[in-house]
Write an enzyme that holds these catalytic residues in place. Structure first.
Site, PDB file in Angstrom:
ATOM      1  N   GLU A  85       0.861   0.523  -4.190  1.00  0.00           N
ATOM      2  CA  GLU A  85       1.856  -0.146  -3.370  1.00  0.00           C
ATOM      3  C   GLU A  85       1.770  -1.637  -3.625  1.00  0.00           C
ATOM      4  O   GLU A  85       0.727  -2.254  -3.446  1.00  0.00           O
ATOM      5  CB  GLU A  85       1.607   0.131  -1.895  1.00  0.00           C
ATOM      6  CG  GLU A  85       2.571  -0.601  -1.014  1.00  0.00           C
ATOM      7  CD  GLU A  85       1.942  -1.086   0.257  1.00  0.00           C
ATOM      8  OE1 GLU A  85       2.658  -1.704   1.043  1.00  0.00           O
ATOM      9  OE2 GLU A  85       0.746  -0.867   0.454  1.00  0.00           O
TER      10      GLU A  85
ATOM     11  N   HIS B 290      11.270   5.275  -6.846  1.00  0.00           N
ATOM     12  CA  HIS B 290      12.075   5.108  -5.636  1.00  0.00           C
ATOM     13  C   HIS B 290      13.003   3.911  -5.823  1.00  0.00           C
ATOM     14  O   HIS B 290      12.552   2.775  -6.003  1.00  0.00           O
ATOM     15  CB  HIS B 290      11.182   4.922  -4.414  1.00  0.00           C
ATOM     16  CG  HIS B 290      10.456   6.193  -4.050  1.00  0.00           C
ATOM     17  ND1 HIS B 290       9.161   6.217  -3.622  1.00  0.00           N
ATOM     18  CD2 HIS B 290      10.876   7.485  -4.075  1.00  0.00           C
ATOM     19  CE1 HIS B 290       8.816   7.482  -3.387  1.00  0.00           C
ATOM     20  NE2 HIS B 290       9.825   8.266  -3.656  1.00  0.00           N
ATOM     21  N   ALA B 291      14.297   4.196  -5.791  1.00  0.00           N
ATOM     22  CA  ALA B 291      15.295   3.230  -6.238  1.00  0.00           C
ATOM     23  C   ALA B 291      15.223   1.882  -5.534  1.00  0.00           C
ATOM     24  O   ALA B 291      15.367   0.833  -6.141  1.00  0.00           O
ATOM     25  CB  ALA B 291      16.686   3.842  -6.064  1.00  0.00           C
ATOM     26  N   ARG B 292      14.994   1.905  -4.231  1.00  0.00           N
ATOM     27  CA  ARG B 292      15.111   0.657  -3.461  1.00  0.00           C
ATOM     28  C   ARG B 292      13.895  -0.248  -3.575  1.00  0.00           C
ATOM     29  O   ARG B 292      13.933  -1.393  -3.151  1.00  0.00           O
ATOM     30  CB  ARG B 292      15.334   0.993  -1.996  1.00  0.00           C
ATOM     31  CG  ARG B 292      14.189   1.770  -1.325  1.00  0.00           C
ATOM     32  CD  ARG B 292      14.670   2.321  -0.014  1.00  0.00           C
ATOM     33  NE  ARG B 292      13.674   3.101   0.708  1.00  0.00           N
ATOM     34  CZ  ARG B 292      13.961   3.760   1.836  1.00  0.00           C
ATOM     35  NH1 ARG B 292      15.167   3.718   2.333  1.00  0.00           N
ATOM     36  NH2 ARG B 292      13.028   4.434   2.450  1.00  0.00           N
ATOM     37  N   GLU B 293      12.828   0.254  -4.185  1.00  0.00           N
ATOM     38  CA  GLU B 293      11.595  -0.531  -4.269  1.00  0.00           C
ATOM     39  C   GLU B 293      11.662  -1.470  -5.468  1.00  0.00           C
ATOM     40  O   GLU B 293      10.934  -1.332  -6.442  1.00  0.00           O
ATOM     41  CB  GLU B 293      10.395   0.428  -4.339  1.00  0.00           C
ATOM     42  CG  GLU B 293      10.292   1.286  -3.088  1.00  0.00           C
ATOM     43  CD  GLU B 293       9.312   2.457  -3.200  1.00  0.00           C
ATOM     44  OE1 GLU B 293       8.551   2.510  -4.175  1.00  0.00           O
ATOM     45  OE2 GLU B 293       9.315   3.315  -2.299  1.00  0.00           O
TER      46      GLU B 293
ATOM     47  N   HIS C 282       4.877   1.427  -6.777  1.00  0.00           N
ATOM     48  CA  HIS C 282       5.808   1.563  -5.658  1.00  0.00           C
ATOM     49  C   HIS C 282       5.727   0.286  -4.830  1.00  0.00           C
ATOM     50  O   HIS C 282       4.931  -0.591  -5.111  1.00  0.00           O
ATOM     51  CB  HIS C 282       5.422   2.751  -4.784  1.00  0.00           C
ATOM     52  CG  HIS C 282       5.674   4.067  -5.444  1.00  0.00           C
ATOM     53  ND1 HIS C 282       6.707   4.881  -5.095  1.00  0.00           N
ATOM     54  CD2 HIS C 282       5.011   4.702  -6.435  1.00  0.00           C
ATOM     55  CE1 HIS C 282       6.682   5.968  -5.840  1.00  0.00           C
ATOM     56  NE2 HIS C 282       5.664   5.895  -6.658  1.00  0.00           N
TER      57      HIS C 282
ATOM     58  N   ASN D 237       9.633  11.529  -6.230  1.00  0.00           N
ATOM     59  CA  ASN D 237       8.177  11.651  -6.083  1.00  0.00           C
ATOM     60  C   ASN D 237       7.788  12.803  -5.160  1.00  0.00           C
ATOM     61  O   ASN D 237       6.709  12.821  -4.580  1.00  0.00           O
ATOM     62  CB  ASN D 237       7.563  10.340  -5.602  1.00  0.00           C
ATOM     63  CG  ASN D 237       6.101  10.208  -6.016  1.00  0.00           C
ATOM     64  OD1 ASN D 237       5.694  10.767  -7.041  1.00  0.00           O
ATOM     65  ND2 ASN D 237       5.304   9.520  -5.219  1.00  0.00           N
ATOM     66  N   ARG D 238       8.701  13.760  -5.005  1.00  0.00           N
ATOM     67  CA  ARG D 238       8.360  15.041  -4.363  1.00  0.00           C
ATOM     68  C   ARG D 238       8.737  16.186  -5.291  1.00  0.00           C
ATOM     69  O   ARG D 238       8.725  17.332  -4.901  1.00  0.00           O
ATOM     70  CB  ARG D 238       9.128  15.207  -3.032  1.00  0.00           C
ATOM     71  CG  ARG D 238       8.824  14.170  -1.981  1.00  0.00           C
ATOM     72  CD  ARG D 238       7.402  14.323  -1.429  1.00  0.00           C
ATOM     73  NE  ARG D 238       7.134  13.308  -0.404  1.00  0.00           N
ATOM     74  CZ  ARG D 238       6.767  12.055  -0.641  1.00  0.00           C
ATOM     75  NH1 ARG D 238       6.578  11.656  -1.887  1.00  0.00           N
ATOM     76  NH2 ARG D 238       6.558  11.209   0.342  1.00  0.00           N
TER      77      ARG D 238
ATOM     78  N   TYR E 134       5.659  -1.082  -0.612  1.00  0.00           N
ATOM     79  CA  TYR E 134       5.841  -1.062   0.831  1.00  0.00           C
ATOM     80  C   TYR E 134       5.538   0.268   1.508  1.00  0.00           C
ATOM     81  O   TYR E 134       6.376   1.169   1.539  1.00  0.00           O
ATOM     82  CB  TYR E 134       7.282  -1.484   1.162  1.00  0.00           C
ATOM     83  CG  TYR E 134       7.579  -1.595   2.628  1.00  0.00           C
ATOM     84  CD1 TYR E 134       6.729  -2.288   3.479  1.00  0.00           C
ATOM     85  CD2 TYR E 134       8.705  -1.017   3.168  1.00  0.00           C
ATOM     86  CE1 TYR E 134       7.002  -2.393   4.818  1.00  0.00           C
ATOM     87  CE2 TYR E 134       8.998  -1.119   4.510  1.00  0.00           C
ATOM     88  CZ  TYR E 134       8.146  -1.807   5.332  1.00  0.00           C
ATOM     89  OH  TYR E 134       8.424  -1.897   6.645  1.00  0.00           O
TER      90      TYR E 134
HETATM   91 ZN   LIG Z   1       7.904   4.624  -3.469  1.00  0.00          ZN
END
Ligand SMILES: [Zn+2]
Ligand SMILES: *[C@@H]1O[C@H](CO)[C@@H](O)[C@H](O)[C@H]1NC(C)=O
Ligand SMILES: *[C@@H]1O[C@H](CO)[C@@H](O)[C@H](O)[C@H]1NC(C)=O
Ligand SMILES: *[C@@H]1O[C@H](CO)[C@@H](O)[C@H](O)[C@H]1NC(C)=O
Ligand SMILES: *[C@@H]1O[C@H](CO)[C@@H](O)[C@H](O)[C@H]1NC(C)=O
Length: 427
Positions: free
Chosen positions: A382, A198-201, A327, A274-275, A329
């Site tokens: 997380e 996930h790019a923003r993480e 990942h 991740n889906r 958050y």
């Molecule tokens: Zn994520």
């Protein structure tokens, strides 16, 4: 002197606004109690979370964005809402039976600007150390090219310990690489760590780089880590979604998906990587609209990043024993707790669950796919600052990279020692 100070202030302001446009000015991060019904409602709403200019076929702005979903062990949701959409959103929430909402952050753009300022400031102050390992600042956020250069440098300067591995190519043709760290060429069970899905993480790839640097520096010095490098082949793939990451660095800080384009949609780009895995693809917890932030993709493994990662894990790593996907958050809190638990108990009576067992359903994840393939130890982790009750959303300050990385490595070592023990008992 005051004049000089004023110039510096102007320079700082210019720096701030050199980068991303102020697209999140006034956006509020809100938190409310939410059960499974509300979580499902949020998921179905995710494809109308953007505002489009139909004539120009362009996205105008984001109306709301689910930062953190409720799960079986976390009863609240965090959602970012556009200032002029807040009233409408609160009304919709009330219709779902949600009355009480608290505001965690009044202005998301402020957080983003502060992050950019801190990173720039640290880069300008940093002095060169004079060797490739120490020259890499593992306690900040880097562009993808700097991350890959460091991996190649490591392999060049530590050829018996580090090798670069090719994993895949992204939609925008970036080479996705990782490193194999190991103290002998004998084939061993493997630990795989991936991040950046996930790019923003941002903290996830940063922690992966931190762990990489620490492993290389500790080899032959730290007893426990050296042993782990003798017992296992370590594969670290710190940035699985470089297109999304660069987009989040340069254009939209809160971008989550890949950057692929399908003909089904004129203006909505990207898939939730991740889906996109091919186990129970497209079932619960994903969305069929390319405009959704949890879009599952056109078909299983439609994303070259994920197809490539799957092939790499399947064909290049015959004895995948421990897999961790990092990942940040709100996504996989349960697994974080599991890692802490295994650390505390050295794995005694430890059981772990699939995402579906501890979360409300999310289908097409790497975790469930690899569990189905029989990989023994699997964790979706997380990462987040532990000594803070404040919510930074995805803008976790870089000062948390080190404590998070140290803790994570501790957890992985505990898992690896546990796995080794189990193996010996079985023999
Ligand atoms: Zn994520
Ligand atoms: C979920 O929460 C909402 C709002 O509090 C409530 O109206 C609804 O009945 C709850 N649903 C379930 C299944 O608990
Ligand atoms: C990885 O790909 C690059 C570019 O295609 C190539 O030059 C390099 O030899 C490859 N490395 C490995 C280990 O296969
Ligand atoms: C694109 O459109 C063609 C023709 O309509 C279709 O066959 C194909 O499956 C579509 N591709 C994707 C990725 O949706
Ligand atoms: C661990 O498992 C064993 C066998 O199932 C059980 O007898 C024991 O009470 C468990 N220990 C703990 C601390 O739960």
């Amino acid at each position: 002197m005051p004049h000089h100070g004023w110039l510096l202030a102007v320079a700082a302001l210019c720096l701030l606004h050199n980068g991303q446009a102020s697209m999140y000015k006034g956006y509020k991060l809100i938190r409310f109690e939410a059960n499974e019904t509300v979580a499902e409602w949020l998921e179905t709403m995710s494809d109308v979370a953007h505002d489009y200019d139909e004539k120009r076929g362009e996205e105008r702005r984001i109306l709301f964005d689910v930062f953190s979903e409720p799960s079986k062990i976390q009863s609240h949701a965090d959602v970012l809402v556009a200032p002029d959409f807040l009233e409408a959103f609160l009304l919709m929430l009330r219709k779902q039976g949600v009355e009480k909402v608290i505001v965690l952050k009044k202005d998301m753009q402020k957080l983003i600007d502060e992050e950019e300022y801190t990173i720039d400031n640290r880069r300008r102050r940093r002095k060169r150390a004079g060797n490739v390992v120490d020259d890499f600042d593992a306690e900040t956020y880097h562009e993808y090219a700097v991350m890959t250069r460091f991996m190649h440098d490591l392999a060049l300067h530590h050829p018996t310990l580090v090798k670069v591995v090719n994993v895949s190519r992204s939609t925008e043709n970036r080479q996705i690489i990782g490193v194999k760290i190991s103290t002998s060429s004998i084939y061993k069970p493997a630990i795989v760590i991936d991040a950046g899905v996930h790019a923003r993480e941002w903290v996830a790839p940063a922690v992966a780089m931190y762990i990489m640097k620490k492993l290389v520096k500790s080899a032959g010095h730290d007893h426990r880590l050296s042993k782990a490098l003798i017992d296992f082949d370590w594969f670290i793939i710190p940035q699985v979604n470089p297109d999304g990451y660069e987009y989040s660095r340069n254009t939209d800080r809160l971008w989550r998906k890949t950057r692929s384009r399908f003909n089904g949609s004129r203006y909505c780009l990207g898939t939730d990587a991740n889906r996109n895995w091919g186990f129970q693809w497209g079932k619960a917890g994903a969305n069929r609209s390319p405009c959704s932030n949890i879009y599952q993709g056109a078909h299983p493994f439609s994303e070259p990043e994920i197809e490539g990662l799957k092939n790499f894990l399947t064909f290049e790593i015959p004895d995948l024993t421990i897999y961790l996907s990092l990942h940040s958050y709100g996504q996989q809190e349960a697994a974080h707790k599991a890692v802490s638990a295994i650390r505390k108990t050295s794995g005694a009576n430890y059981t772990y669950g699939t995402i579906a067992e501890v979360m409300y359903p999310a289908s097409g994840t790497s975790i469930d796919y690899l569990q189905d393939k029989g990989v023994p130890y699997i964790y979706g982790v997380e990462l987040r600052p532990q000594d803070s009750t404040d919510s930074y959303g995805f803008n976790i300050p870089a000062k948390f990279i080190k404590p998070t990385g140290d803790e994570m490595l501790e957890g992985i070592l505990a898992i690896s020692e546990h796995a080794l023990l189990k193996k010996k008992i079985r023999l």
